[in-house]
Design an enzyme around this catalytic site. Structure first.
Site, mmCIF file in Angstrom:
data_model
loop_
_atom_site.group_PDB
_atom_site.id
_atom_site.type_symbol
_atom_site.label_atom_id
_atom_site.label_comp_id
_atom_site.label_asym_id
_atom_site.label_seq_id
_atom_site.Cartn_x
_atom_site.Cartn_y
_atom_site.Cartn_z
ATOM 1 N N TYR A 224 0.832 -1.212 0.000
ATOM 2 C CA TYR A 224 0.000 0.000 0.000
ATOM 3 C C TYR A 224 0.864 1.259 0.000
ATOM 4 O O TYR A 224 0.604 2.206 -0.734
ATOM 5 C CB TYR A 224 -0.925 0.003 1.224
ATOM 6 C CG TYR A 224 -1.943 1.131 1.172
ATOM 7 C CD1 TYR A 224 -3.207 0.915 0.631
ATOM 8 C CD2 TYR A 224 -1.630 2.405 1.646
ATOM 9 C CE1 TYR A 224 -4.138 1.934 0.559
ATOM 10 C CE2 TYR A 224 -2.549 3.436 1.573
ATOM 11 C CZ TYR A 224 -3.810 3.196 1.041
ATOM 12 O OH TYR A 224 -4.719 4.221 0.964
ATOM 13 N N PHE B 109 -6.233 20.101 -24.698
ATOM 14 C CA PHE B 109 -6.939 18.848 -24.996
ATOM 15 C C PHE B 109 -8.334 18.864 -24.341
ATOM 16 O O PHE B 109 -8.546 19.580 -23.374
ATOM 17 C CB PHE B 109 -6.097 17.682 -24.452
ATOM 18 C CG PHE B 109 -6.683 16.331 -24.731
ATOM 19 C CD1 PHE B 109 -6.723 15.831 -26.017
ATOM 20 C CD2 PHE B 109 -7.194 15.561 -23.704
ATOM 21 C CE1 PHE B 109 -7.273 14.585 -26.281
ATOM 22 C CE2 PHE B 109 -7.734 14.306 -23.951
ATOM 23 C CZ PHE B 109 -7.776 13.822 -25.239
ATOM 24 N N ASP B 110 -9.285 18.079 -24.876
ATOM 25 C CA ASP B 110 -10.683 18.110 -24.377
ATOM 26 C C ASP B 110 -10.804 17.978 -22.866
ATOM 27 O O ASP B 110 -11.551 18.708 -22.236
ATOM 28 C CB ASP B 110 -11.596 16.984 -24.903
ATOM 29 C CG ASP B 110 -11.215 16.409 -26.212
ATOM 30 O OD1 ASP B 110 -10.494 17.080 -26.958
ATOM 31 O OD2 ASP B 110 -11.656 15.286 -26.495
ATOM 32 N N ASP C 260 1.410 19.616 -20.703
ATOM 33 C CA ASP C 260 0.536 18.455 -20.849
ATOM 34 C C ASP C 260 1.333 17.521 -21.754
ATOM 35 O O ASP C 260 1.458 17.741 -22.952
ATOM 36 C CB ASP C 260 -0.798 18.885 -21.471
ATOM 37 C CG ASP C 260 -1.726 17.706 -21.696
ATOM 38 O OD1 ASP C 260 -1.307 16.558 -21.454
ATOM 39 O OD2 ASP C 260 -2.872 17.928 -22.131
ATOM 40 N N ALA D 51 1.453 14.131 -22.657
ATOM 41 C CA ALA D 51 1.068 12.795 -23.142
ATOM 42 C C ALA D 51 2.008 12.267 -24.230
ATOM 43 O O ALA D 51 2.365 11.096 -24.228
ATOM 44 C CB ALA D 51 -0.365 12.830 -23.650
ATOM 45 N N LYS E 189 -0.283 7.026 -23.479
ATOM 46 C CA LYS E 189 0.283 7.411 -24.775
ATOM 47 C C LYS E 189 1.768 7.014 -24.793
ATOM 48 O O LYS E 189 2.090 5.875 -25.040
ATOM 49 C CB LYS E 189 0.120 8.909 -25.032
ATOM 50 C CG LYS E 189 -1.205 9.543 -24.574
ATOM 51 C CD LYS E 189 -2.432 8.970 -25.199
ATOM 52 C CE LYS E 189 -3.754 9.559 -24.758
ATOM 53 N NZ LYS E 189 -3.864 10.817 -24.122
ATOM 54 N N HIS F 74 -20.074 13.679 -28.144
ATOM 55 C CA HIS F 74 -19.630 12.688 -29.138
ATOM 56 C C HIS F 74 -19.624 11.256 -28.615
ATOM 57 O O HIS F 74 -19.798 10.315 -29.367
ATOM 58 C CB HIS F 74 -18.256 13.061 -29.699
ATOM 59 C CG HIS F 74 -17.168 13.129 -28.664
ATOM 60 N ND1 HIS F 74 -17.135 14.114 -27.697
ATOM 61 C CD2 HIS F 74 -16.094 12.340 -28.432
ATOM 62 C CE1 HIS F 74 -16.067 13.914 -26.929
ATOM 63 N NE2 HIS F 74 -15.430 12.852 -27.352
HETATM 64 C C1 LIG Z 1 -5.112 11.625 -23.668
HETATM 65 C C2 LIG Z 1 -4.734 12.971 -23.303
HETATM 66 C C3 LIG Z 1 -5.085 13.511 -22.055
HETATM 67 C C4 LIG Z 1 -5.951 12.784 -21.055
HETATM 68 O O1 LIG Z 1 -5.385 11.594 -20.662
HETATM 69 P P1 LIG Z 1 -6.256 10.297 -20.295
HETATM 70 O O2 LIG Z 1 -5.206 9.293 -19.905
HETATM 71 O O3 LIG Z 1 -7.027 9.894 -21.505
HETATM 72 O O4 LIG Z 1 -7.140 10.649 -19.163
HETATM 73 C C5 LIG Z 1 -4.673 14.798 -21.774
HETATM 74 N N1 LIG Z 1 -3.951 15.506 -22.667
HETATM 75 C C6 LIG Z 1 -3.602 15.017 -23.863
HETATM 76 C C7 LIG Z 1 -2.807 15.851 -24.817
HETATM 77 C C8 LIG Z 1 -3.994 13.741 -24.237
HETATM 78 O O5 LIG Z 1 -3.676 13.282 -25.446
#
Ligand SMILES: *Cc1c(COP(=O)(O)O)cnc(C)c1O
Length: 457
Positions: free
Chosen positions: A72, A124-125, A214, A216, A257, A449
């Site tokens: 843990y 990103f969304d 960000d 990813a 990613k 979507h």
């Molecule tokens: C996928 C992604 C996220 C969110 O990550 P999740 O693992 O899907 O929650 C944030 N920013 C970017 C640029 C992404 O491609």
């Protein structure tokens, strides 16, 4: 004669995939309300809905699962992950989260307040969602050239420094941090140059604002810097990553990613205050600070994946596969966001289905046509995804309308890519006969979507 290019790995384990008939696909898609998110995965032949969590782990990653430490608190797996993140990014504090949006949720809970402005390149969304749900504003300062899909620029994901400066002057007190997404997913997986990261950092220092990446697809971004930016050809990917992160104060990461795991994420930073605040939120939302919603074994796999995917050969294999698809689309004259990005091809749907009016969603129509043609599942990144304007409730038709073909890492061979290209060509050849698109029958208020119900006109 020079030997041709080939993958930097060989295959040790396979997973069968199945074809279907057009009649079956018509039935399945109708049942799914013409929304590919609602299809069963087993009804998909080649799945390009996302590159997130869909990559193939290596033998070393699978081996690391067996020695995961599921304690843990204080698990060795956490320290392995922390050490790897520290080595690659230079960030001292690492807080695991179960995926990227969870990392955003934890950090933004601490930093973003009502009425704030968060500028950067395209958010990103989920990032935008975590800003807007806190009644703050995400300001997209991406360079204007990114909107023109036919313009070839090496770093089309860049921040427009003048736009950013204007926002910094106008909303100075209300800006908690600047966010730079590497690569710029929304603009088509387009990279941000080292020079641009440096300029953002200088401007941020002038205004005394921290910078968050960000991250990813930071490794893919580093690959593009190496092959496209002057002065980086002889640097290793790991050296480039270290330099990139010197221009940031922290990062959020979706490990699904570029760390090539099926689930996972983290926050990393050198700002002790951020870490101290985030720890508390992390415990509430995710779990104790040395696991944050992840299994020990998954933290092991994440550490190995991150190390492997910051090696040139692995990235080269991946990006060359995207370029391989792009070259075939060039041959067929199918228009997409140029140059090809790091993780996907974004087809410019209104340029293909010129007879389908925007009110009938060209990119969604193309997504449907490609699935019916060959069982290939892409994803609309366009007018449906853009949702309605929160105030006027009108559809937002001012952005691009893309069919995104996201390529999972190390998953499909170039034979699959050939199938994708020819299936698209077949749709492209009959594009003039496609005169009607889709209409919405039911939609959710936000992120429509995922659940939208459509009908064919
Ligand atoms: C996928 C992604 C996220 C969110 O990550 P999740 O693992 O899907 O929650 C944030 N920013 C970017 C640029 C992404 O491609």
């Amino acid at each position: 004669m020079d030997l041709p290019f080939a993958e930097s790995w060989k295959i040790k384990m396979i997973e069968p995939i199945r074809k279907s008939t057009r009649i079956q696909r018509e039935q399945w898609l109708k049942e799914a309300g013409y929304n590919v998110f609602k299809l069963k995965a087993e009804h998909v032949y080649i799945d390009l809905i996302t590159d997130s969590g869909t990559g193939a782990m290596s033998d070393r990653q699978w081996a690391s699962l067996m020695i995961g430490d599921e304690s843990y608190a204080g698990a060795t797996s956490f320290f392995k992950m922390q050490e790897t993140v520290n080595k690659i990014t230079g960030f001292k504090y690492v807080l695991p989260a179960h995926q990227g949006r969870a990392a955003e949720n934890v950090l933004f809970s601490c930093l973003v307040k009502e009425g704030d402005y968060v500028p950067g390149n395209s958010q990103f969304d989920t990032t935008k969602g975590h800003i807007e749900s806190r009644k703050a504003f995400a300001v997209d300062c991406t360079i204007d050239e990114a909107r023109d899909t036919q313009l070839e620029l090496p770093f089309k994901g860049n921040v427009d420094i003048q736009k950013l400066e204007k926002v910094l002057i106008e909303h100075n007190e209300k800006i908690p941090f600047i966010i730079v997404t590497v690569t710029n997913n929304t603009a088509g997986g387009q990279p941000v140059s080292m020079q641009n990261l440096r300029e953002v950092s200088l401007l941020a220092k002038k205004f005394n604002k921290p910078v968050l990446f960000d991250s990813a697809r930071f490794a893919e971004n580093a690959y593009f810097i190496k092959v496209r930016e002057k002065g980086y050809a002889d640097k290793s990917i790991k050296e480039i990553c270290r330099e990139m992160f010197t221009f940031a104060d922290g990062m959020t990461m979706s490990a699904k990613k570029d760390a090539i795991v099926n689930m996972g994420g983290f926050i990393a930073t050198n700002i002790e205050d951020w870490y101290d605040l985030a720890k508390i939120k992390g415990i509430v939302f995710e779990g104790y600070i040395t696991y944050g919603g992840m299994n020990g074994r998954d933290m092991n796999a994440l550490a190995v994946g991150l190390d492997e995917n910051t090696e040139f050969e692995n990235l080269e294999t991946r990006i060359k596969q995207i370029e391989y698809l792009a070259a075939q689309l060039d041959e067929f004259k199918i228009p997409y966001q140029r140059p090809a990005g790091g993780h996907a091809i974004f087809i410019d749907a209104p340029k293909v289905l010129t007879n389908v009016p925007k009110e009938e969603f060209p990119a969604q129509t193309l997504t449907v046509e490609l699935y019916l043609e060959a069982g290939i599942r892409g994803c609309e990144i366009g007018y449906i995804l853009a949702d309605r304007d929160p105030i006027t409730r009108q559809n937002r038709f001012d952005g691009n309308d893309f069919l995104r073909l996201a390529i999972p890492r190390r998953t499909y061979t170039n034979n699959h890519i050939d199938v994708i290209a020819v299936a698209l060509k077949n749709v492209f050849d009959r594009r003039n006969s496609i005169t009607r698109g889709m209409a919405i029958e039911w939609e959710a208020e936000l992120m429509r979507h995922f659940t939208v119900k459509l009908k064919r006109l």
